[in-house]
Design an enzyme around this catalytic site. Sequence first.
Site, short mmCIF file in Angstrom:
data_model
loop_
_atom_site.label_atom_id
_atom_site.label_comp_id
_atom_site.label_asym_id
_atom_site.label_seq_id
_atom_site.Cartn_x
_atom_site.Cartn_y
_atom_site.Cartn_z
N GLU A 113 49.24 38.43 -11.65
CA GLU A 113 49.42 38.90 -10.27
C GLU A 113 48.10 39.40 -9.74
OE1 GLU A 113 52.13 42.20 -10.24
OE2 GLU A 113 53.56 41.01 -11.37
N LYS A 115 45.74 42.22 -8.16
CA LYS A 115 45.70 43.68 -8.25
C LYS A 115 45.31 44.21 -6.88
CE LYS A 115 43.94 47.39 -11.19
NZ LYS A 115 43.78 48.35 -10.14
N ASP A 117 44.28 46.58 -3.93
CA ASP A 117 43.42 47.76 -3.91
C ASP A 117 43.91 48.72 -2.83
OD1 ASP A 117 41.45 49.46 -4.60
OD2 ASP A 117 39.83 48.32 -3.67
N TYR A 224 55.62 45.39 -6.76
CA TYR A 224 55.42 44.56 -7.94
C TYR A 224 56.06 45.09 -9.22
CZ TYR A 224 51.61 47.94 -7.96
OH TYR A 224 50.88 49.08 -7.88
N LYS A 315 39.38 43.13 -13.93
CA LYS A 315 38.77 43.49 -12.64
C LYS A 315 37.65 42.53 -12.27
CE LYS A 315 38.96 48.13 -11.97
NZ LYS A 315 39.25 49.01 -10.87
N CYS A 409 15.12 64.82 15.41
CA CYS A 409 15.48 63.47 15.86
C CYS A 409 14.26 62.54 15.70
CB CYS A 409 15.92 63.52 17.32
SG CYS A 409 16.27 61.88 17.99
N CYS A 412 13.21 61.51 19.56
CA CYS A 412 12.71 62.43 20.59
C CYS A 412 12.19 63.73 20.00
CB CYS A 412 13.80 62.70 21.63
SG CYS A 412 15.14 63.70 21.01
N CYS A 427 21.77 64.70 17.48
CA CYS A 427 20.64 65.10 18.29
C CYS A 427 21.21 65.68 19.58
CB CYS A 427 19.75 63.90 18.60
SG CYS A 427 18.56 64.27 19.91
N CYS A 433 17.07 61.88 25.26
CA CYS A 433 16.74 61.15 24.03
C CYS A 433 16.92 59.64 24.27
CB CYS A 433 17.66 61.65 22.92
SG CYS A 433 17.45 60.77 21.37
S1 IVH Z 1 51.48 47.16 -12.62
C1 IVH Z 1 52.25 50.71 -15.91
N1 IVH Z 1 50.69 45.44 -10.87
O1 IVH Z 1 46.68 49.39 -10.29
C2 IVH Z 1 51.42 50.37 -14.75
N2 IVH Z 1 49.71 47.61 -10.84
O2 IVH Z 1 45.00 50.57 -12.35
C3 IVH Z 1 52.02 49.23 -14.02
N3 IVH Z 1 48.06 47.92 -9.03
O3 IVH Z 1 48.58 52.29 -10.83
C4 IVH Z 1 51.20 48.82 -12.90
N4 IVH Z 1 48.24 45.90 -8.19
O4 IVH Z 1 48.52 51.29 -8.47
C5 IVH Z 1 50.54 46.69 -11.34
N5 IVH Z 1 50.10 43.79 -9.34
C6 IVH Z 1 49.96 45.04 -9.82
C7 IVH Z 1 49.08 45.96 -9.23
C8 IVH Z 1 48.96 47.24 -9.79
C9 IVH Z 1 47.64 47.08 -8.09
C10 IVH Z 1 47.57 49.30 -9.20
C11 IVH Z 1 48.64 50.32 -9.48
C12 IVH Z 1 48.29 50.93 -10.80
C13 IVH Z 1 46.83 50.65 -10.88
C14 IVH Z 1 46.38 50.65 -12.29
#
Ligand code: IVH
Length: 673
Positions: A113, A115, A117, A224, A315, A409, A412, A427, A433
Amino acid sequence: MSSESVQSEIEALRQDLHRHNRLYYIDHRPEISDEEFDRMLRRLQDLEEEYPQYRDPNSPTMRVGGDISGKFEKVKHRYPMLSLSNTYSLDELMDWAARVGKASAEEPEWVCELKYDGVAIGMRYEDGKLAQALTRGDGETGEDITTNVRTIGSVPLVLQGDYPDRFEIRGEIFMPLEAFAKMNAARVDAGEEAYMNPRNTAAGTLKLQDSAAVASRSLDCMLYGLYGDRLPGDNHFDNVKAAASWGFKTPDPSKRFIERCKSIKEIEAFLSYWENERRQLPFEVDGVVIKVNDYALQDELGFTAKSPRWAVAYKFKAEQATTRLHAVSYQVGRTGAITPVAELEPVLLGGTRVKRASLHNADQIARLDIRLGDAVQVEKGGEIIPKITAVDFTRRAADSHPFTYATHCPDCGTALIRKEGEALHYCPNTEHCPPQVKGRIEHYISRKAMNIDGLGAETVAQLFEAGLVKRPEHLYTLTKDQLLPLERMADKSAEKLLEGIEASRNVPFEQVLFALGIRYVGATVARKLARHFGSIDALMAADMDSLMAVDEIGERIAESVLDFFAERHNIEMVEALRAHGLQMEIKKENKEQKGSVFENKSLVVSGVFQNFSRDELKRSIEAYGGKVASSVSSNTDYLVAGDKMGPAKRKKAESLGVNILSEEQYLNMIASE
Ligand code: IVH
């Protein structure tokens, strides 16, 4: 109305609104117009107001938000909210997969999946209704931010289909890049500092004490993970799919946001696909999460103290480079705000040559202990401008000394000030200015303000340097003879410029108000103030209370408006602009009565028109005595039908015997007045 019929109307409206919300925010295929939606919502609001006994925290009206009293309550998580172990290395990922593989007889099934942010959220649903939404907190205890989460369009308040009666769903709340960019553009327009990144902005937004403000920030939520005793499936993938059928926004397999993988090779293919494609996504992701799909195997693998053994986050490496910091320069904005900029030894980063980076403010420089001559790490994250993320202290020169931030500044020479609680220095030499003076004129002529054709930043600088224009009002006394000696100014371009200036006299008051450049008054706030007060005189006469009575105007904006009009030179500018014929009030003719062909008639407008925007057509109907309604009913007298009108509307009008007018017929009717 009998109480049963009130209750059943309320329930029917809620059901419809929940459905249309889902169609809009999750399925992206709305069936009704925004106006229709608003009309239904308003009706429900009215009924709930009148019959408070039927109020419900999960009513669609709760999405609009309101004040939150006091602090967010701390609540213990039913299932601890753990984090994930991270890796940046493919080898480590392979080691992990091999270890997990040993625990099972055959190759486990994986789920990959994105991740997201953003900010982790855990939401408890009971009997198909959102009961509580908690932040992660320290993993054991989170904060109850349910009121704010209810305002997020893609979070279902009420579920559909065959859902378990109690369960928890977890996911990530984030701010889509477009919403982030729009919000920052509006902040910059209003003379405010831009926010750093979408993640922090989403986190800050969720902690606001005013959920109506949260509602206006376009947050989104992707879910998720499911937790509960009676989930339908015995594996992660199937349960996420089931959650989609209950109305949640979950990762879409057809977009490869989630994928079942049978082998490490397939995991690698997923990683390499997103390594590149992630840049096309409308939101930020910082990696991929790889999970064991089968719940039984997940249980067998269990947890370490902090994270599950059955999942890992891979990551993405942010695009980074190390280079030398040569100097720090300062930009002075039109409101006098000072932003420091890093001047770097040019370096290649993500395919572009970077020689400047944002340093945000004095605190940021101090926090990272950035010094001139340092080897610094620059990174291109979600932001367009790269930023400095770290200093390589091992390469610091022995004779280096802490950076001293500008005290005066750079343009000026005036001593800078920094107000309590503010991140930026200013400023205070507002009137003289040069970058402030030029910045104000550039703002004045910009598209959303006076939109003066034929005038750009370069010409503004020339006009300023020639001593011709120091304030917006000076534009209105310019002559062709004054313009022609300027560089690159030909006969034609001088004429075009003068025509553009001339035309600006007709620009509506709300734009003039924005153009004045009052701090914190962006285009939207200017519109609100203009509509509320109607004229510059009424606005100038307003006090703190009457300013704060305006929808969405808080103390900070109100104070800024008062400060602005307390300055003599600002009043002089307003009066000079007024004397030059600029619009200082909302045009009366918008409301003027032109005739009465539609006296006491109710009209509905639908489709696209050749001679009018929809708003213009509505104003025209009102000018001829008619009322505009948002949907066709038995009370409708005329439906004005434009191009692309929906067939359902026409059918409804026909079945109710409503007169249908083409645009031409409408024009004939008003012409016959
Ligand atoms: S699963 C037991 N799936 O990443 C933890 N987390 O660094 C299960 N996050 O706290 C988390 N996308 O906030 C999971 N597809 C994804 C995610 C995800 C972002 C975040 C989540 C977690 C953090 C961990």
